[in-house]
Design a protein around this motif. Structure first.
Motif, PDB file in Angstrom:
ATOM      1  N   LEU A   1       0.832  -1.197   0.000  1.00  0.00           N
ATOM      2  CA  LEU A   1       0.000   0.000   0.000  1.00  0.00           C
ATOM      3  C   LEU A   1       0.871   1.254   0.000  1.00  0.00           C
ATOM      4  O   LEU A   1       1.990   1.235   0.520  1.00  0.00           O
ATOM      5  N   PRO A   2       0.362   2.356  -0.535  1.00  0.00           N
ATOM      6  CA  PRO A   2       1.116   3.614  -0.475  1.00  0.00           C
ATOM      7  C   PRO A   2       1.166   4.140   0.963  1.00  0.00           C
ATOM      8  O   PRO A   2       0.310   3.802   1.785  1.00  0.00           O
ATOM      9  N   GLU A   3       2.170   4.953   1.246  1.00  0.00           N
ATOM     10  CA  GLU A   3       2.338   5.471   2.615  1.00  0.00           C
ATOM     11  C   GLU A   3       1.121   6.263   3.078  1.00  0.00           C
ATOM     12  O   GLU A   3       0.738   6.195   4.232  1.00  0.00           O
ATOM     13  N   LYS A   4       0.496   6.998   2.180  1.00  0.00           N
ATOM     14  CA  LYS A   4      -0.634   7.851   2.555  1.00  0.00           C
ATOM     15  C   LYS A   4      -1.976   7.166   2.255  1.00  0.00           C
ATOM     16  O   LYS A   4      -2.964   7.838   1.938  1.00  0.00           O
ATOM     17  N   PHE A   5      -2.012   5.876   2.365  1.00  0.00           N
ATOM     18  CA  PHE A   5      -3.246   5.110   2.154  1.00  0.00           C
ATOM     19  C   PHE A   5      -4.300   5.531   3.186  1.00  0.00           C
ATOM     20  O   PHE A   5      -4.056   5.505   4.386  1.00  0.00           O
ATOM     21  N   GLN A   6      -5.476   5.947   2.706  1.00  0.00           N
ATOM     22  CA  GLN A   6      -6.493   6.477   3.605  1.00  0.00           C
ATOM     23  C   GLN A   6      -7.871   5.847   3.393  1.00  0.00           C
ATOM     24  O   GLN A   6      -8.886   6.491   3.613  1.00  0.00           O
ATOM     25  N   LEU A   7      -7.923   4.605   2.966  1.00  0.00           N
ATOM     26  CA  LEU A   7      -9.207   3.951   2.718  1.00  0.00           C
ATOM     27  C   LEU A   7      -9.829   3.494   4.034  1.00  0.00           C
ATOM     28  O   LEU A   7      -9.282   2.629   4.724  1.00  0.00           O
ATOM     29  N   LEU A   8     -10.968   4.084   4.375  1.00  0.00           N
ATOM     30  CA  LEU A   8     -11.643   3.726   5.624  1.00  0.00           C
ATOM     31  C   LEU A   8     -12.390   2.405   5.473  1.00  0.00           C
ATOM     32  O   LEU A   8     -12.873   2.068   4.397  1.00  0.00           O
ATOM     33  N   GLY A   9     -12.486   1.660   6.576  1.00  0.00           N
ATOM     34  CA  GLY A   9     -13.258   0.417   6.582  1.00  0.00           C
ATOM     35  C   GLY A   9     -12.447  -0.833   6.373  1.00  0.00           C
ATOM     36  O   GLY A   9     -12.964  -1.944   6.530  1.00  0.00           O
ATOM     37  N   VAL A  10     -11.155  -0.697   6.023  1.00  0.00           N
ATOM     38  CA  VAL A  10     -10.320  -1.886   5.818  1.00  0.00           C
ATOM     39  C   VAL A  10     -10.140  -2.600   7.153  1.00  0.00           C
ATOM     40  O   VAL A  10      -9.757  -1.996   8.154  1.00  0.00           O
ATOM     41  N   ASP A  11     -10.421  -3.890   7.159  1.00  0.00           N
ATOM     42  CA  ASP A  11     -10.356  -4.682   8.391  1.00  0.00           C
ATOM     43  C   ASP A  11     -10.224  -6.151   8.011  1.00  0.00           C
ATOM     44  O   ASP A  11     -10.233  -6.502   6.820  1.00  0.00           O
ATOM     45  N   ASP A  12     -10.114  -6.991   9.025  1.00  0.00           N
ATOM     46  CA  ASP A  12     -10.111  -8.438   8.819  1.00  0.00           C
ATOM     47  C   ASP A  12     -11.301  -8.803   7.935  1.00  0.00           C
ATOM     48  O   ASP A  12     -12.449  -8.454   8.244  1.00  0.00           O
ATOM     49  N   SER A  13     -11.044  -9.485   6.830  1.00  0.00           N
ATOM     50  CA  SER A  13     -12.108  -9.782   5.854  1.00  0.00           C
ATOM     51  C   SER A  13     -13.264 -10.555   6.474  1.00  0.00           C
ATOM     52  O   SER A  13     -14.408 -10.432   6.026  1.00  0.00           O
ATOM     53  N   LYS A  14     -12.989 -11.339   7.527  1.00  0.00           N
ATOM     54  CA  LYS A  14     -14.049 -12.132   8.155  1.00  0.00           C
ATOM     55  C   LYS A  14     -15.060 -11.248   8.881  1.00  0.00           C
ATOM     56  O   LYS A  14     -16.171 -11.681   9.162  1.00  0.00           O
ATOM     57  N   LYS A  15     -14.677 -10.025   9.203  1.00  0.00           N
ATOM     58  CA  LYS A  15     -15.577  -9.104   9.916  1.00  0.00           C
ATOM     59  C   LYS A  15     -16.475  -8.309   8.974  1.00  0.00           C
ATOM     60  O   LYS A  15     -17.362  -7.590   9.429  1.00  0.00           O
ATOM     61  N   LEU A  16     -16.248  -8.426   7.669  1.00  0.00           N
ATOM     62  CA  LEU A  16     -16.933  -7.587   6.699  1.00  0.00           C
ATOM     63  C   LEU A  16     -17.991  -8.365   5.919  1.00  0.00           C
ATOM     64  O   LEU A  16     -17.859  -9.566   5.706  1.00  0.00           O
ATOM     65  N   SER A  17     -19.029  -7.656   5.496  1.00  0.00           N
ATOM     66  CA  SER A  17     -20.035  -8.274   4.631  1.00  0.00           C
ATOM     67  C   SER A  17     -19.443  -8.483   3.240  1.00  0.00           C
ATOM     68  O   SER A  17     -18.452  -7.848   2.862  1.00  0.00           O
TER      69      SER A  17
ATOM     70  N   LYS B   1      -3.045 -12.604  14.595  1.00  0.00           N
ATOM     71  CA  LYS B   1      -4.262 -11.871  14.235  1.00  0.00           C
ATOM     72  C   LYS B   1      -3.917 -10.601  13.459  1.00  0.00           C
ATOM     73  O   LYS B   1      -4.537  -9.549  13.633  1.00  0.00           O
ATOM     74  N   GLY B   2      -2.918 -10.720  12.604  1.00  0.00           N
ATOM     75  CA  GLY B   2      -2.454  -9.575  11.839  1.00  0.00           C
ATOM     76  C   GLY B   2      -3.515  -8.972  10.939  1.00  0.00           C
ATOM     77  O   GLY B   2      -3.482  -7.767  10.665  1.00  0.00           O
ATOM     78  N   ASP B   3      -4.475  -9.789  10.482  1.00  0.00           N
ATOM     79  CA  ASP B   3      -5.509  -9.257   9.588  1.00  0.00           C
ATOM     80  C   ASP B   3      -6.434  -8.282  10.300  1.00  0.00           C
ATOM     81  O   ASP B   3      -7.173  -7.533   9.656  1.00  0.00           O
ATOM     82  N   ALA B   4      -6.411  -8.271  11.629  1.00  0.00           N
ATOM     83  CA  ALA B   4      -7.211  -7.315  12.397  1.00  0.00           C
ATOM     84  C   ALA B   4      -6.351  -6.213  13.006  1.00  0.00           C
ATOM     85  O   ALA B   4      -6.880  -5.308  13.652  1.00  0.00           O
ATOM     86  N   ARG B   5      -5.032  -6.272  12.772  1.00  0.00           N
ATOM     87  CA  ARG B   5      -4.129  -5.319  13.435  1.00  0.00           C
ATOM     88  C   ARG B   5      -3.265  -4.506  12.487  1.00  0.00           C
ATOM     89  O   ARG B   5      -2.757  -3.454  12.861  1.00  0.00           O
TER      90      ARG B   5
ATOM     91  N   ALA C   1      -4.655  -6.709   6.464  1.00  0.00           N
ATOM     92  CA  ALA C   1      -6.110  -6.682   6.292  1.00  0.00           C
ATOM     93  C   ALA C   1      -6.472  -6.534   4.818  1.00  0.00           C
ATOM     94  O   ALA C   1      -7.375  -7.212   4.311  1.00  0.00           O
ATOM     95  N   ALA C   2      -5.758  -5.651   4.117  1.00  0.00           N
ATOM     96  CA  ALA C   2      -6.003  -5.473   2.676  1.00  0.00           C
ATOM     97  C   ALA C   2      -5.736  -6.778   1.929  1.00  0.00           C
ATOM     98  O   ALA C   2      -6.504  -7.169   1.037  1.00  0.00           O
ATOM     99  N   ALA C   3      -4.666  -7.474   2.309  1.00  0.00           N
ATOM    100  CA  ALA C   3      -4.349  -8.760   1.682  1.00  0.00           C
ATOM    101  C   ALA C   3      -5.442  -9.786   1.964  1.00  0.00           C
ATOM    102  O   ALA C   3      -5.815 -10.578   1.086  1.00  0.00           O
ATOM    103  N   SER C   4      -5.983  -9.771   3.182  1.00  0.00           N
ATOM    104  CA  SER C   4      -7.033 -10.735   3.537  1.00  0.00           C
ATOM    105  C   SER C   4      -8.293 -10.483   2.712  1.00  0.00           C
ATOM    106  O   SER C   4      -8.971 -11.426   2.296  1.00  0.00           O
ATOM    107  N   ILE C   5      -8.599  -9.203   2.462  1.00  0.00           N
ATOM    108  CA  ILE C   5      -9.776  -8.859   1.658  1.00  0.00           C
ATOM    109  C   ILE C   5      -9.583  -9.316   0.218  1.00  0.00           C
ATOM    110  O   ILE C   5     -10.468  -9.947  -0.383  1.00  0.00           O
ATOM    111  N   VAL C   6      -8.421  -9.031  -0.355  1.00  0.00           N
ATOM    112  CA  VAL C   6      -8.140  -9.420  -1.745  1.00  0.00           C
ATOM    113  C   VAL C   6      -8.207 -10.937  -1.903  1.00  0.00           C
ATOM    114  O   VAL C   6      -8.860 -11.459  -2.819  1.00  0.00           O
ATOM    115  N   ALA C   7      -7.554 -11.652  -0.989  1.00  0.00           N
ATOM    116  CA  ALA C   7      -7.538 -13.115  -1.078  1.00  0.00           C
ATOM    117  C   ALA C   7      -8.936 -13.701  -0.915  1.00  0.00           C
ATOM    118  O   ALA C   7      -9.323 -14.631  -1.632  1.00  0.00           O
ATOM    119  N   LYS C   8      -9.701 -13.150   0.021  1.00  0.00           N
ATOM    120  CA  LYS C   8     -11.052 -13.650   0.285  1.00  0.00           C
ATOM    121  C   LYS C   8     -11.972 -13.440  -0.909  1.00  0.00           C
ATOM    122  O   LYS C   8     -12.715 -14.354  -1.306  1.00  0.00           O
TER     123      LYS C   8
END
Length: 255
Positions: A96-112, A185-189, A194-201
């Protein structure tokens, strides 16, 4: 001067994301109940926005620490698909870029599923590089699921357009000569993991939806190969299909 309509105020409020806006103070003096109700809704939205900003800030600490040590191309790596009875294990590596500002990124299992798809598209747009690794059911049976997950991560790392100088990995160590940090639990921390978990999922879920058309009756489009009631009923009624993992129970007991 004619007062703004309540509808106009509601529309303007959707565009205001800071408490410093002078119009907020003006509308707080407006005695119309519709305006006050709109301000309450705006306040709830702002509180959610502030909470998401704070969460993003918290999830960027591992990346910030790595940059403080002089690292620049920091990659987050995660995998999905260790637990299913069918299909591959899929890993993603995301820089990710240093100034990545996408809100809502989290462990993919927590997301719809809808939220994952939205974030997936934004991550694709904003990421410096994304690598994908996939290990199929046959290889999982040959080398075991832990080694398959590790291999998928290594393939994802090699699939990147750039060689990273620091790895953030979800609860795993890779056999590469790059400084790395294994985070439980890196996908939540970590925002990168977390971005990788979303892409893979998202990639794996879409693949399992395609498999559902090839092998109907197991509900792969709903369960992604996990051992749900629908999937187990399909196994009892139809037996195993070509993408089932033969070393996983109850499949291995059916051979």
């Amino acid at each position: 001067m004619k007062a703004e309509s309540i509808q106009q105020i509601k529309k303007t409020l959707t565009e205001i994301n800071t408490r410093d806006d002078e119009r907020i103070k003006e509308w707080q003096q407006d005695e119309r109940s519709g305006v006050q109700q709109a301000l309450k809704q705006w306040e709830r939205r702002i509180q959610r926005h502030e909470k998401e900003l704070a969460h993003l800030e918290e999830m960027q600490q591992f990346e910030k620490n790595a940059r403080a040590q002089g690292h620049r191309l920091i990659v987050g790596i995660d995998e999905v698909g260790r637990g299913p009875l069918a299909g591959p294990v899929v890993a993603a590596a995301v820089i990710l870029p240093e100034k990545f500002q996408l809100l809502g990124v989290d462990d993919s299992k927590k997301l719809s599923a809808k939220k994952r798809d939205e974030l997936y598209n934004e991550i694709q747009n904003q990421a410096i590089s994304i690598g994908i690794g996939m290990v199929d059911h046959n290889q999982i049976d040959d080398i075991n699921i832990y080694q398959a997950a590790k291999l998928a991560m290594s393939i994802a790392l090699e699939d990147l357009s750039f060689i990273p100088d620091y790895l953030l990995i979800d609860a795993m160590k890779l056999d590469v000569k790059i400084p790395q940090e294994s985070i439980i639990k890196g996908d939540a921390r970590s925002v990168s993991i977390a971005a990788a978990s979303i892409v893979a999922k998202v990639i794996r879920d879409r693949l399992m939806e395609d498999y559902a058309k090839m092998y109907p009756g197991y509900g792969f489009e709903n369960n992604a190969g996990y051992g749900t009631k629908e999937h187990l009923n399909g196994l009892r009624e139809q037996g195993i299909c070509a993408i089932h993992r033969k070393t996983f129970a109850p499949i291995k007991d059916m051979l």
